[in-house]
Structure formats: C-alpha cells, structure tokens
Write a protein that holds these residues in place. Structure first.
Motif, PDB file in Angstrom:
ATOM      1  N   ARG A   1     111.195  -3.602 -40.266  1.00 44.86           N
ATOM      2  CA  ARG A   1     111.849  -1.866 -39.562  1.00 44.86           C
ATOM      3  C   ARG A   1     111.536  -0.531 -40.334  1.00 44.86           C
ATOM      4  O   ARG A   1     111.424  -0.044 -39.856  1.00 44.86           O
ATOM      5  N   MET A   2     112.334  -0.899 -41.611  1.00 47.58           N
ATOM      6  CA  MET A   2     112.577  -0.094 -42.444  1.00 47.58           C
ATOM      7  C   MET A   2     111.129   1.323 -43.177  1.00 47.58           C
ATOM      8  O   MET A   2     110.329   1.888 -42.489  1.00 47.58           O
ATOM      9  N   GLU A   3     109.834  -0.523 -43.233  1.00 46.14           N
ATOM     10  CA  GLU A   3     108.371   0.224 -43.711  1.00 46.14           C
ATOM     11  C   GLU A   3     107.871   1.148 -41.729  1.00 46.14           C
ATOM     12  O   GLU A   3     107.124   1.259 -42.070  1.00 46.14           O
ATOM     13  N   ASP A   4     108.591   0.256 -40.699  1.00 48.55           N
ATOM     14  CA  ASP A   4     107.518   0.936 -39.217  1.00 48.55           C
ATOM     15  C   ASP A   4     108.489   2.206 -39.169  1.00 48.55           C
ATOM     16  O   ASP A   4     107.352   2.794 -38.119  1.00 48.55           O
ATOM     17  N   GLY A   5     109.512   2.695 -40.055  1.00 43.07           N
ATOM     18  CA  GLY A   5     109.823   3.765 -39.933  1.00 43.07           C
ATOM     19  C   GLY A   5     110.351   4.065 -38.526  1.00 43.07           C
ATOM     20  O   GLY A   5     110.664   4.803 -37.551  1.00 43.07           O
ATOM     21  N   HIS A   6     111.897   2.804 -37.998  1.00 39.19           N
ATOM     22  CA  HIS A   6     112.397   2.942 -37.190  1.00 39.19           C
ATOM     23  C   HIS A   6     113.417   3.530 -37.060  1.00 39.19           C
ATOM     24  O   HIS A   6     113.879   3.937 -38.103  1.00 39.19           O
ATOM     25  N   PRO A   7     113.637   4.491 -35.910  1.00 36.68           N
ATOM     26  CA  PRO A   7     114.521   5.960 -35.961  1.00 36.68           C
ATOM     27  C   PRO A   7     116.373   5.163 -36.424  1.00 36.68           C
ATOM     28  O   PRO A   7     117.350   6.039 -36.377  1.00 36.68           O
ATOM     29  N   GLY A   8     116.450   3.838 -35.963  1.00 38.25           N
ATOM     30  CA  GLY A   8     117.505   3.935 -36.692  1.00 38.25           C
ATOM     31  C   GLY A   8     118.342   3.764 -37.470  1.00 38.25           C
ATOM     32  O   GLY A   8     119.457   3.087 -38.074  1.00 38.25           O
ATOM     33  N   MET A   9     117.544   3.461 -38.663  1.00 40.94           N
ATOM     34  CA  MET A   9     117.539   2.315 -40.198  1.00 40.94           C
ATOM     35  C   MET A   9     119.060   3.433 -40.541  1.00 40.94           C
ATOM     36  O   MET A   9     118.733   4.429 -41.048  1.00 40.94           O
ATOM     37  N   ALA A  10     119.715   2.500 -41.359  1.00 42.93           N
ATOM     38  CA  ALA A  10     121.109   3.410 -41.901  1.00 42.93           C
ATOM     39  C   ALA A  10     120.346   3.779 -43.815  1.00 42.93           C
ATOM     40  O   ALA A  10     119.232   3.038 -43.637  1.00 42.93           O
ATOM     41  N   LEU A  11     120.996   4.646 -43.138  1.00 41.73           N
ATOM     42  CA  LEU A  11     120.519   5.797 -44.725  1.00 41.73           C
ATOM     43  C   LEU A  11     120.832   4.700 -46.274  1.00 41.73           C
ATOM     44  O   LEU A  11     119.768   4.372 -47.373  1.00 41.73           O
TER      45      LEU A  11
END
Length: 108
Positions: free
Chosen positions: A47-57
């Motif tokens: 999800r992080m690599e896909d640029g998912h907008p809900g990823m936590a900092l």
C-alpha cells in the motif's frame, strides 16, 4: 472533499510510493524483507509503494530508517531554510527599535 483539488497531493503521494519502491529494489530487498525490517505486514509495504492515501507517517519514517535516510524526514520543512516563513516574519519586523533605558536612581 473535491478530488480534483487533491490531485497534486495524490500525485505527490504516488510519486513518493514509487520512490520507496525504487529505493527498496536498488537495495536488493523484497517487499517481505522491507516489511520485516519495518515491523509491518507485506500488504502495508504494498500500500505504501502504491501511494495509498491513508498510510501513516510512521510507515514512511520506518522505511526511511531502513534505507538509512531518516534524516531526510526532518529536513522536509527545515525551518531555517523556510524562505516563505522567514519572509513573512521579516515583513512584520518593526522599522524602528527603541531602547528601554531605565533611569537609575541618583546617588545622594
């Protein structure tokens, strides 16, 4: 929220995700390797690599730490280099500074 107003943000997050993927691949790490080092699941890395907008900092910070680049997070908005913020502060400086001289009591 209007999705067209968030298009630049969405593009930036997707670009960051692709950069994380590239950094991982350049280091010869699988998604499972990165997930293990970050202490997260493989689906979180995906999800992080896909640029998912809900990823936590915190996931970005963990990935940067694995890559040896955590310092770059601190430098994202380096306040001594914030030219806009510094200009706004400078515009509010008074044009004249008056001294606060205290009258000393006269000796008798």
């Amino acid at each position: 929220m209007n999705s067209s107003a968030n298009l630049p943000v969405s593009r930036a997050i997707k670009s960051l995700g692709k950069s994380i993927e590239l950094a991982r691949r350049r280091r010869g790490l699988s998604q499972a390797d990165l997930a293990s080092r970050m202490g997260v699941s493989v689906s979180t890395v995906r999800r992080m690599e896909d640029g998912h907008p809900g990823m936590a900092l915190q996931y970005l910070a963990s990935a940067l730490q694995v890559f040896g680049e955590l310092e770059k997070l601190r430098l994202l908005l380096d306040t001594p280099e914030d030219s806009v913020g510094l200009s706004l502060m400078d515009a509010e400086l008074p044009s004249r500074i008056y001294s606060n001289r205290r009258k000393t009591p006269k000796a008798f």
